[in-house]
Design a protein around this motif. Structure first.
Motif, mmCIF file in Angstrom:
data_model
loop_
_atom_site.group_PDB
_atom_site.id
_atom_site.type_symbol
_atom_site.label_atom_id
_atom_site.label_comp_id
_atom_site.label_asym_id
_atom_site.label_seq_id
_atom_site.Cartn_x
_atom_site.Cartn_y
_atom_site.Cartn_z
ATOM 1 N N PHE A 1 2.110 8.107 -8.495
ATOM 2 C CA PHE A 1 2.731 7.085 -7.637
ATOM 3 C C PHE A 1 3.546 7.764 -6.547
ATOM 4 O O PHE A 1 3.464 7.387 -5.373
ATOM 5 C CB PHE A 1 3.626 6.163 -8.471
ATOM 6 C CG PHE A 1 4.389 5.145 -7.658
ATOM 7 C CD1 PHE A 1 3.798 3.952 -7.284
ATOM 8 C CD2 PHE A 1 5.696 5.393 -7.277
ATOM 9 C CE1 PHE A 1 4.497 3.018 -6.531
ATOM 10 C CE2 PHE A 1 6.409 4.467 -6.525
ATOM 11 C CZ PHE A 1 5.813 3.274 -6.157
ATOM 12 N N ALA A 2 4.322 8.763 -6.921
ATOM 13 C CA ALA A 2 5.185 9.463 -5.963
ATOM 14 C C ALA A 2 4.364 10.142 -4.877
ATOM 15 O O ALA A 2 4.729 10.097 -3.694
ATOM 16 C CB ALA A 2 6.062 10.485 -6.685
ATOM 17 N N GLY B 1 1.296 5.830 1.918
ATOM 18 C CA GLY B 1 1.005 4.396 1.873
ATOM 19 C C GLY B 1 2.086 3.589 2.557
ATOM 20 O O GLY B 1 1.809 2.643 3.298
ATOM 21 N N TYR B 2 3.334 3.970 2.338
ATOM 22 C CA TYR B 2 4.455 3.268 2.952
ATOM 23 C C TYR B 2 4.453 3.465 4.466
ATOM 24 O O TYR B 2 4.704 2.532 5.223
ATOM 25 C CB TYR B 2 5.774 3.731 2.344
ATOM 26 C CG TYR B 2 6.970 2.962 2.838
ATOM 27 C CD1 TYR B 2 7.084 1.601 2.591
ATOM 28 C CD2 TYR B 2 7.976 3.590 3.559
ATOM 29 C CE1 TYR B 2 8.177 0.887 3.049
ATOM 30 C CE2 TYR B 2 9.075 2.880 4.021
ATOM 31 C CZ TYR B 2 9.172 1.524 3.760
ATOM 32 O OH TYR B 2 10.253 0.816 4.230
ATOM 33 N N ALA B 3 4.126 4.666 4.919
ATOM 34 C CA ALA B 3 4.070 4.939 6.357
ATOM 35 C C ALA B 3 3.000 4.073 7.017
ATOM 36 O O ALA B 3 3.229 3.502 8.088
ATOM 37 C CB ALA B 3 3.798 6.418 6.600
ATOM 38 N N HIS C 1 -3.969 -2.527 7.352
ATOM 39 C CA HIS C 1 -4.438 -1.274 6.748
ATOM 40 C C HIS C 1 -4.425 -0.177 7.800
ATOM 41 O O HIS C 1 -5.459 0.414 8.108
ATOM 42 C CB HIS C 1 -5.860 -1.438 6.186
ATOM 43 C CG HIS C 1 -5.986 -2.560 5.221
ATOM 44 N ND1 HIS C 1 -5.534 -2.486 3.935
ATOM 45 C CD2 HIS C 1 -6.485 -3.812 5.369
ATOM 46 C CE1 HIS C 1 -5.765 -3.634 3.324
ATOM 47 N NE2 HIS C 1 -6.333 -4.452 4.171
ATOM 48 N N ALA C 2 -3.268 0.102 8.343
ATOM 49 C CA ALA C 2 -3.147 0.995 9.491
ATOM 50 C C ALA C 2 -3.553 2.440 9.193
ATOM 51 O O ALA C 2 -3.711 3.225 10.111
ATOM 52 C CB ALA C 2 -1.723 0.954 10.039
ATOM 53 N N GLU C 3 -3.776 2.789 7.935
ATOM 54 C CA GLU C 3 -4.127 4.175 7.632
ATOM 55 C C GLU C 3 -5.498 4.551 8.177
ATOM 56 O O GLU C 3 -5.805 5.724 8.324
ATOM 57 C CB GLU C 3 -4.073 4.451 6.126
ATOM 58 C CG GLU C 3 -5.170 3.789 5.315
ATOM 59 C CD GLU C 3 -4.832 2.384 4.839
ATOM 60 O OE1 GLU C 3 -5.666 1.789 4.139
ATOM 61 O OE2 GLU C 3 -3.758 1.871 5.155
ATOM 62 N N ASP C 4 -6.311 3.569 8.529
ATOM 63 C CA ASP C 4 -7.661 3.827 9.013
ATOM 64 C C ASP C 4 -7.773 3.781 10.532
ATOM 65 O O ASP C 4 -8.872 3.744 11.065
ATOM 66 C CB ASP C 4 -8.638 2.792 8.425
ATOM 67 C CG ASP C 4 -8.759 2.906 6.918
ATOM 68 O OD1 ASP C 4 -8.529 4.003 6.387
ATOM 69 O OD2 ASP C 4 -9.067 1.891 6.283
#
Length: 91
Positions: free
Chosen positions: A18-19, A25-27, A66-69
């Motif tokens: 999780f850590a 994920g939070y970013a 889903h900004a990670e993509d």
């Protein structure tokens, strides 16, 4: 410290997996929220922005949720369509 913050802190201490994934994920979550807020402050709907960028409304929704993509060039176009500048900082 809020209940959510306490939970996150305890979970990060007790669950290495999780850590490890939490910060990235939070970013991504924060980026999506910032994009949606900027769009709303500009008074532009997802549909209007999609037309300006020649994208589908579903693509705008995906970017905001889903900004990670999302590529930097897309973020730049998104910001420009809102009359904003994209600034990237490494701290």
């Amino acid at each position: 410290m809020s209940d959510v913050e306490q939970y996150i802190k305890k979970r990060q201490q007790s669950d290495p997996e999780f850590a490890d994934g939490f910060e990235s994920g939070y970013a991504s979550f924060k980026i999506g929220v910032l994009l949606a807020q900027a769009r709303e402050e500009a008074g532009i709907t997802q549909s209007e922005l999609a037309r300006q960028l020649n994208l589908n409304k579903s693509t705008i929704s995906r970017i905001e949720h889903h900004a990670e993509d999302v590529g930097i060039s897309t973020l730049e176009k998104y910001a420009n369509a809102l009359g904003k500048k994209l600034i990237i900082e490494i701290a």
